[in-house]
Enzyme design. Sequence first.
Site, PDB file in Angstrom:
ATOM      1  N   HIS A  17     -12.528  32.957  60.483  1.00 17.32           N
ATOM      2  CA  HIS A  17     -12.073  31.682  59.897  1.00 17.32           C
ATOM      3  C   HIS A  17     -12.820  30.503  60.531  1.00 17.32           C
ATOM      4  O   HIS A  17     -13.235  29.573  59.840  1.00 17.32           O
ATOM      5  CB  HIS A  17     -10.582  31.460  60.173  1.00 17.32           C
ATOM      6  CG  HIS A  17      -9.651  32.410  59.485  1.00 17.32           C
ATOM      7  ND1 HIS A  17      -8.747  33.179  60.171  1.00 17.32           N
ATOM      8  CD2 HIS A  17      -9.464  32.706  58.175  1.00 17.32           C
ATOM      9  CE1 HIS A  17      -8.024  33.890  59.311  1.00 17.32           C
ATOM     10  NE2 HIS A  17      -8.451  33.649  58.091  1.00 17.32           N
ATOM     11  N   LYS A  41       2.556  37.715  52.176  1.00 20.11           N
ATOM     12  CA  LYS A  41       1.893  38.298  53.347  1.00 20.11           C
ATOM     13  C   LYS A  41       2.844  38.494  54.525  1.00 20.11           C
ATOM     14  O   LYS A  41       2.467  39.099  55.516  1.00 20.11           O
ATOM     15  CB  LYS A  41       0.708  37.424  53.767  1.00 20.11           C
ATOM     16  CG  LYS A  41      -0.500  37.590  52.854  1.00 20.11           C
ATOM     17  CD  LYS A  41      -1.769  37.153  53.562  1.00 20.11           C
ATOM     18  CE  LYS A  41      -3.004  37.539  52.772  1.00 20.11           C
ATOM     19  NZ  LYS A  41      -4.230  37.091  53.417  1.00 20.11           N
ATOM     20  N   ARG A  90     -16.463  37.911  52.465  1.00 17.22           N
ATOM     21  CA  ARG A  90     -16.958  38.865  53.453  1.00 17.22           C
ATOM     22  C   ARG A  90     -17.758  39.970  52.806  1.00 17.22           C
ATOM     23  O   ARG A  90     -18.819  40.353  53.240  1.00 17.22           O
ATOM     24  CB  ARG A  90     -15.781  39.468  54.233  1.00 17.22           C
ATOM     25  CG  ARG A  90     -15.137  38.494  55.170  1.00 17.22           C
ATOM     26  CD  ARG A  90     -13.775  38.935  55.582  1.00 17.22           C
ATOM     27  NE  ARG A  90     -12.829  38.758  54.489  1.00 17.22           N
ATOM     28  CZ  ARG A  90     -11.529  38.681  54.635  1.00 17.22           C
ATOM     29  NH1 ARG A  90     -10.999  38.794  55.818  1.00 17.22           N
ATOM     30  NH2 ARG A  90     -10.745  38.497  53.596  1.00 17.22           N
ATOM     31  N   SER A 128      -7.359  39.039  59.642  1.00 12.74           N
ATOM     32  CA  SER A 128      -6.183  38.857  60.510  1.00 12.74           C
ATOM     33  C   SER A 128      -5.310  40.107  60.554  1.00 12.74           C
ATOM     34  O   SER A 128      -4.736  40.432  61.599  1.00 12.74           O
ATOM     35  CB  SER A 128      -5.343  37.672  60.033  1.00 12.74           C
ATOM     36  OG  SER A 128      -6.096  36.501  60.051  1.00 12.74           O
TER      37      SER A 128
END
Length: 159
Positions: A17, A41, A90, A128
């Site tokens: 990030h 999440k 990514r 994460s």
Amino acid sequence: MPTAIYPGTFDPITYGHIDIAVRASKIFTKVVAVVATNPAKNPVFSMEERVVLAREALKDVPQITVVGYSGLIVNCVKEYGASAIIRGLRAMSDVDYEFQMAYTNRNMLTSAETVFLMPSAEYAYLNSTLVKQIARHGGDIGGFVPEFVKNKLLGKVVC
Ligand code: ADP
């Protein structure tokens, strides 16, 4: 260049990030990292905690501010007078979801463009969720998050 917002869950902020936020700050005059609510999440950290960690992680970059936001990202874009939404890409696996979101946001608000940035190759695999899993199993996450994030995360996941 004008203002960009960089929305995400940031649960917690990682070097991936940070890499994207810093890259964005070299293109845009002002970058607002927006820590969003994301019930889907089920975050480990509260929004306030995620904001504190992200602020600390990005404090050395004057163009970047960190805010918490509950609501539609397009409304946040309007509130900050932003003209771009930064997202990190990514791998190809990110593309489906990211395109869906970018097209949906464009549909709701035509005045902002989604801008995709790639991280350094060393962070291209990092997320994460992975960091939290490694921490839960006692692995070393020092290469993935700053020291203060690591300590906070270990405090949360190791009982
Ligand atoms: P979200 O719930 O919005 O996907 P995340 O915190 O997982 O929130 O990610 C926020 C943004 O940062 C997304 O665009 C994501 O692709 C990007 N991102 C997360 N980790 C990385 C990384 N290692 N490299 C590049 N971009 C990343």
